[in-house]
Design an enzyme around this catalytic site. Structure first.
Site, PDB file in Angstrom:
ATOM      1  N   SER A  97       0.782  -1.237   0.000  1.00 59.80           N
ATOM      2  CA  SER A  97       0.000   0.000   0.000  1.00 59.80           C
ATOM      3  C   SER A  97       0.814   1.288   0.000  1.00 59.80           C
ATOM      4  O   SER A  97       0.241   2.370  -0.106  1.00 59.80           O
ATOM      5  CB  SER A  97      -0.974   0.009   1.172  1.00 59.80           C
ATOM      6  OG  SER A  97      -2.095  -0.778   0.851  1.00 59.80           O
ATOM      7  N   TYR A 193     -10.489   2.924   5.867  1.00 57.91           N
ATOM      8  CA  TYR A 193      -9.513   2.522   4.853  1.00 57.91           C
ATOM      9  C   TYR A 193     -10.133   1.521   3.883  1.00 57.91           C
ATOM     10  O   TYR A 193     -10.699   0.510   4.291  1.00 57.91           O
ATOM     11  CB  TYR A 193      -8.300   1.895   5.534  1.00 57.91           C
ATOM     12  CG  TYR A 193      -7.095   1.794   4.650  1.00 57.91           C
ATOM     13  CD1 TYR A 193      -6.110   2.759   4.687  1.00 57.91           C
ATOM     14  CD2 TYR A 193      -6.959   0.727   3.764  1.00 57.91           C
ATOM     15  CE1 TYR A 193      -5.000   2.660   3.858  1.00 57.91           C
ATOM     16  CE2 TYR A 193      -5.857   0.629   2.944  1.00 57.91           C
ATOM     17  CZ  TYR A 193      -4.883   1.603   2.990  1.00 57.91           C
ATOM     18  OH  TYR A 193      -3.792   1.510   2.165  1.00 57.91           O
ATOM     19  N   SER A 194     -10.025   1.802   2.587  1.00 58.51           N
ATOM     20  CA  SER A 194     -10.580   0.907   1.582  1.00 58.51           C
ATOM     21  C   SER A 194      -9.720   0.922   0.332  1.00 58.51           C
ATOM     22  O   SER A 194      -9.504   1.976  -0.272  1.00 58.51           O
ATOM     23  CB  SER A 194     -12.009   1.308   1.220  1.00 58.51           C
ATOM     24  OG  SER A 194     -12.478   0.545   0.124  1.00 58.51           O
ATOM     25  N   ASN A 195      -9.255  -0.241  -0.075  1.00 61.09           N
ATOM     26  CA  ASN A 195      -8.466  -0.339  -1.296  1.00 61.09           C
ATOM     27  C   ASN A 195      -9.275  -0.039  -2.545  1.00 61.09           C
ATOM     28  O   ASN A 195      -8.720   0.302  -3.594  1.00 61.09           O
ATOM     29  CB  ASN A 195      -7.844  -1.732  -1.379  1.00 61.09           C
ATOM     30  CG  ASN A 195      -6.786  -1.937  -0.310  1.00 61.09           C
ATOM     31  OD1 ASN A 195      -5.759  -1.289  -0.309  1.00 61.09           O
ATOM     32  ND2 ASN A 195      -7.059  -2.836   0.624  1.00 61.09           N
ATOM     33  N   GLY A 352       2.658  -0.891   4.171  1.00 62.27           N
ATOM     34  CA  GLY A 352       2.089  -1.728   3.136  1.00 62.27           C
ATOM     35  C   GLY A 352       2.277  -3.192   3.461  1.00 62.27           C
ATOM     36  O   GLY A 352       3.299  -3.591   4.007  1.00 62.27           O
TER      37      GLY A 352
END
Length: 413
Positions: A97, A193-195, A352
């Site tokens: 990330s 938090y969201s990808n 990440g």
């Protein structure tokens, strides 16, 4: 937040949760300390890296630059991993990330050029692709206040993360996977938090520029900065010598890991699976970049000093929202970058996690100091199954941040 699955980011507040753990008091370094401080810091970091390997980490890379001289670079590995590769501090590895910081940089470059605006609704660029997209802005995507569900929590993603499904994921396919779920909250209402946010950002970047994400990273960041080991991965191959990443095999996976996440694809090694050959493409704009500690340090310095972005856009990147509404002055998330207080100084950066690779990369506000830590295994943090590794990793990360600020590493407590 944690999803309890191996996702692109392990926990967006990893740096905060580990680095802000209670530590013994540290004293500020004095100008006269000079080289003796560097020698002591190197010895302390070497000791902590070795303790992390002894705790079960297959490999560790540390790089710290306090802005006063030659950076400290350390590599340590378990003996059984040497048949695969002799680890060095210059090796490439998957950034997970931390990719988001580069994607946000690309967006802000286009904002500076007048091709995008942070207030643009996502529906302007991806019409009909995001339910409620007229109310979700690019800024909300970048700072995780959109409310979109995280696509890595969808069961369809599991086999790709484990390396048993070789399908090719595009930004639009990843986005579609995330938005088929109901949103978590109204756009802008809070932080989560969201990808999926960065899958949308990837699709916007591709739509606006007509270029691939790999080309954008190469042409706008890597080549201008001379980053020879930095690229957006489009498959499981590597361009240079690289750190091997490992996860426990099914027989040695801790009991707390769900059955569906115990079988990684890859060669078996000493109770582990070498996942280095697995395709990270499912990470997309949320986590598919490969780099090295030296390259990332150069990237951070260029970013935070204003080389990559004009002052106005850099200020927007540093404008944060609270990660925890109960701590409005605590850890914050900006546009693809995190910040938080620390006993040794306020840091900026990201973390990440992608199978085989857990990374923490931080810098100071001006980019003159940097610290990077890689742990060559990741599932332990996803499922909180190995307190020994967690404790050792936290001690090393804390010491690296203190060394970055030119302060003594905390003594063992």
């Amino acid at each position: 937040m944690r999803s309890r699955v191996p996702r692109v980011v392990t926990a967006s507040a990893l740096v905060v949760s580990l680095a802000l753990a209670a530590t013994p008091a540290v004293a500020a370094a004095t100008p006269a300390a000079g080289r003796s401080d560097t020698t002591a810091q190197r010895a302390r970091l070497q000791e902590l890296a070795r303790k992390l390997v002894d705790a079960g980490a297959p490999g560790v890379i540390v790089r710290v630059d306090d802005g006063r001289g030659r950076p400290v670079e350390i590599a340590a590995q378990a003996p059984w991993t040497r048949r695969d590769h002799l680890l060095t501090a210059a090796d490439e590895y998957r950034m997970g990330s931390n990719t988001k910081t580069m994607m946000a940089t690309l967006v802000l470059q286009l904002v500076a050029e007048g091709r995008l605006a942070l207030a643009d609704p996502v529906d302007k660029w991806l019409p009909g692709k995001v339910p409620g997209g007229t109310a979700i802005t690019l800024r909300m995507l970048l700072n995780h206040t959109s409310g979109l569900f995280d696509y890595t929590k969808d069961a369809a993603m599991r086999r790709s993360m484990l390396g048993t499904d070789r399908r090719r994921w595009t930004s639009e396919k990843l986005l579609a996977l995330g938005v088929k779920h109901a949103p978590l909250f109204a756009p802008g209402a809070k932080w989560s938090y969201s990808n999926t946010n960065y899958a949308a950002i990837g699709a916007v970047l591709e739509r606006v520029t007509g270029a691939s994400l790999a080309d954008l990273v190469r042409d706008r960041i890597a080549r201008p900065l001379g980053l020879e080991h930095t690229y957006f991965a489009t498959d499981g191959t590597w361009r240079g010598t690289h750190a091997h990443g490992y996860e426990p095999d099914a027989a040695h996976m801790p009991p707390g890991v769900p059955a569906g996440f115990r079988h990684f694809a890859g060669p078996r090694r000493h109770g582990h699976v070498d996942v280095s050959g697995n395709d990270p493409g499912w990470g997309g704009a949320a986590g598919a970049v490969v780099s090295s500690t030296r390259d990332w340090s150069r990237f951070f310095t260029a970013l935070m000093s204003g080389t990559l972005l004009p002052a106005a856009q850099l200020a927007q990147m540093r404008t944060t929202v609270p990660v925890d509404p109960r701590q409005p002055d605590g850890p914050g998330y900006g546009l693809g970058i995190q910040t938080g207080p620390h006993p040794c100084g306020t840091f900026w950066g990201h973390d990440g996690g992608i199978p085989g690779y857990l990374t923490v990369n931080v810098t100071d506000r001006a980019g003159g100091r940097t610290a990077m830590v890689l742990v060559a295994t990741e599932s332990w943090i996803e499922f909180e199954t190995d307190p020994k590794i967690a404790e050792a990793a936290g001690a090393l990360q804390t010491a690296a941040i203190c060394a970055m600020f030119g302060k003594p590493a905390p003594a063992a407590g």
